[in-house]
Motif scaffolding. Structure first.
Motif, PDB file in Angstrom:
ATOM      1  N   ALA A 137      35.472 140.484  77.275  1.00  0.00           N
ATOM      2  CA  ALA A 137      35.091 139.987  78.605  1.00  0.00           C
ATOM      3  C   ALA A 137      34.632 138.526  78.515  1.00  0.00           C
ATOM      4  N   SER A 138      33.835 138.208  77.508  1.00  0.00           N
ATOM      5  CA  SER A 138      33.359 136.843  77.323  1.00  0.00           C
ATOM      6  C   SER A 138      34.532 135.897  77.075  1.00  0.00           C
ATOM      7  N   ARG A 139      35.416 136.307  76.202  1.00  0.00           N
ATOM      8  CA  ARG A 139      36.588 135.475  75.865  1.00  0.00           C
ATOM      9  C   ARG A 139      37.464 135.250  77.101  1.00  0.00           C
ATOM     10  N   LEU A 140      37.697 136.309  77.872  1.00  0.00           N
ATOM     11  CA  LEU A 140      38.500 136.216  79.089  1.00  0.00           C
ATOM     12  C   LEU A 140      37.912 135.183  80.050  1.00  0.00           C
ATOM     13  N   LEU A 141      36.611 135.275  80.305  1.00  0.00           N
ATOM     14  CA  LEU A 141      35.963 134.360  81.244  1.00  0.00           C
ATOM     15  C   LEU A 141      35.910 132.926  80.714  1.00  0.00           C
ATOM     16  N   HIS A 142      35.612 132.752  79.428  1.00  0.00           N
ATOM     17  CA  HIS A 142      35.586 131.402  78.860  1.00  0.00           C
ATOM     18  C   HIS A 142      36.974 130.762  78.901  1.00  0.00           C
TER      19      HIS A 142
ATOM     20  N   GLU B 202      40.097 124.777  93.396  1.00  0.00           N
ATOM     21  CA  GLU B 202      40.634 125.590  94.489  1.00  0.00           C
ATOM     22  C   GLU B 202      41.027 126.981  93.986  1.00  0.00           C
ATOM     23  N   GLY B 203      40.656 127.995  94.761  1.00  0.00           N
ATOM     24  CA  GLY B 203      41.012 129.377  94.430  1.00  0.00           C
ATOM     25  C   GLY B 203      40.116 130.040  93.406  1.00  0.00           C
ATOM     26  N   THR B 204      38.996 129.397  93.030  1.00  0.00           N
ATOM     27  CA  THR B 204      38.104 129.995  92.037  1.00  0.00           C
ATOM     28  C   THR B 204      36.854 130.561  92.701  1.00  0.00           C
ATOM     29  N   VAL B 205      36.153 131.406  91.968  1.00  0.00           N
ATOM     30  CA  VAL B 205      34.892 131.999  92.394  1.00  0.00           C
ATOM     31  C   VAL B 205      33.823 131.526  91.412  1.00  0.00           C
ATOM     32  N   HIS B 206      32.680 131.096  91.927  1.00  0.00           N
ATOM     33  CA  HIS B 206      31.566 130.642  91.080  1.00  0.00           C
ATOM     34  C   HIS B 206      30.857 131.893  90.548  1.00  0.00           C
ATOM     35  N   VAL B 207      30.821 132.074  89.231  1.00  0.00           N
ATOM     36  CA  VAL B 207      30.269 133.286  88.622  1.00  0.00           C
ATOM     37  C   VAL B 207      29.262 132.956  87.535  1.00  0.00           C
ATOM     38  N   SER B 208      28.483 133.954  87.156  1.00  0.00           N
ATOM     39  CA  SER B 208      27.562 133.868  86.031  1.00  0.00           C
ATOM     40  C   SER B 208      27.818 135.068  85.136  1.00  0.00           C
ATOM     41  N   PHE B 209      27.901 134.844  83.838  1.00  0.00           N
ATOM     42  CA  PHE B 209      28.089 135.942  82.880  1.00  0.00           C
ATOM     43  C   PHE B 209      27.214 135.644  81.677  1.00  0.00           C
ATOM     44  N   THR B 210      26.250 136.498  81.430  1.00  0.00           N
ATOM     45  CA  THR B 210      25.373 136.369  80.272  1.00  0.00           C
ATOM     46  C   THR B 210      25.307 137.729  79.615  1.00  0.00           C
ATOM     47  N   ALA B 211      25.491 137.785  78.323  1.00  0.00           N
ATOM     48  CA  ALA B 211      25.468 139.074  77.631  1.00  0.00           C
ATOM     49  C   ALA B 211      24.662 138.945  76.341  1.00  0.00           C
ATOM     50  N   PHE B 212      23.843 139.936  76.104  1.00  0.00           N
ATOM     51  CA  PHE B 212      23.115 140.061  74.845  1.00  0.00           C
ATOM     52  C   PHE B 212      23.380 141.470  74.330  1.00  0.00           C
ATOM     53  N   ALA B 213      23.775 141.602  73.118  1.00  0.00           N
ATOM     54  CA  ALA B 213      23.950 142.918  72.513  1.00  0.00           C
ATOM     55  C   ALA B 213      23.649 142.776  71.028  1.00  0.00           C
ATOM     56  N   PHE B 214      22.786 143.625  70.525  1.00  0.00           N
ATOM     57  CA  PHE B 214      22.436 143.517  69.110  1.00  0.00           C
ATOM     58  C   PHE B 214      21.958 144.871  68.617  1.00  0.00           C
ATOM     59  N   ALA B 215      22.254 145.141  67.355  1.00  0.00           N
ATOM     60  CA  ALA B 215      21.729 146.338  66.709  1.00  0.00           C
ATOM     61  C   ALA B 215      20.267 146.057  66.358  1.00  0.00           C
ATOM     62  N   MET B 216      19.473 147.092  66.419  1.00  0.00           N
ATOM     63  CA  MET B 216      18.042 146.943  66.150  1.00  0.00           C
ATOM     64  C   MET B 216      17.671 147.693  64.881  1.00  0.00           C
ATOM     65  N   GLN B 217      16.638 147.230  64.235  1.00  0.00           N
ATOM     66  CA  GLN B 217      16.112 147.958  63.081  1.00  0.00           C
ATOM     67  C   GLN B 217      15.401 149.201  63.605  1.00  0.00           C
TER      68      GLN B 217
END
Length: 193
Positions: A148-153, A162-177
């Motif tokens: 998803a990140s790669r697609l949007l970037h 023209e023809g675009t939508v102003h969006v925000s995409f922020t993602a955090f994902a991490f394994a925890m101890q």
């Protein structure tokens, strides 16, 4: 505010390069196109000097690349862009990060998210989880987030195209101890049936 302190030099500069909401906005802006300091200043409603300063900090930290120059009123203006195709790898080798560095970056990110949320549409989607999943599910979720990140970037365009939508995409994902039980709390074990 200075980006270095005496005796700490370059490490502090790199550490703080991303720990500023204006610089995070610049990285997002420069993902879709290369822009000069004057263009960035106009788009983000900054002074030209302020935009130039923040762009230099990001470039010095390896977060931006110079993507050409153009003649402007007898001088040369550099055009900067964020090289998202490096997939998070710095252009210049980063110094070792620590939890304090990451906390600075997170604070700046959350400040920027607060600003973005003031302009969000009613169709905002948010998700949060602290849980335990099978390793295969975790890897699959990470692959989907990366895609998803790669697609949007890759699809990001210059502001107000023209023809675009102003969006925000922020993602955090991490394994925890795994949490360690405190001395007064016995470790959880299943009772025999």
């Amino acid at each position: 505010m200075a980006d270095t302190q005496p005796g700490q030099g370059e490490k502090i500069g790199e550490m703080r390069a991303l720990a500023h909401p204006v610089r995070l906005r610049m990285l997002s802006l420069l993902t879709g196109t290369a822009m000069s300091a004057a263009e960035v200043a106009r788009e983000l409603d900054l002074t030209h000097a302020n935009a130039s300063y923040h762009l230099r900090v990001l470039a010095d930290a390896g977060e931006l690349v110079v993507d050409g120059e153009e003649k402007v009123r007898g001088g040369l203006a550099k055009r900067y862009r964020y090289p998202h195709e490096h997939e998070g790898r710095h252009v210049a080798p980063p110094t070792e990060r620590n939890r304090d560095d990451e906390a600075l970056h997170l604070r700046a990110t959350f400040t920027e998210l607060e600003r973005r949320m003031t302009t969000s549409t009613p169709r905002t989607w948010m998700s949060d989880l602290e849980g335990w999943v099978d390793p295969e599910v975790w890897e699959q979720a990470r692959e989907h987030m990366y895609a998803a990140s790669r697609l949007l970037h890759d699809a990001n365009r210059p502001p107000r195209s023209e023809g675009t939508v102003h969006v925000s995409f922020t993602a955090f994902a991490f394994a925890m101890q795994p949490p360690t039980p405190s001395p007064e709390e016995p470790e959880h074990t299943e009772e025999p049936r």
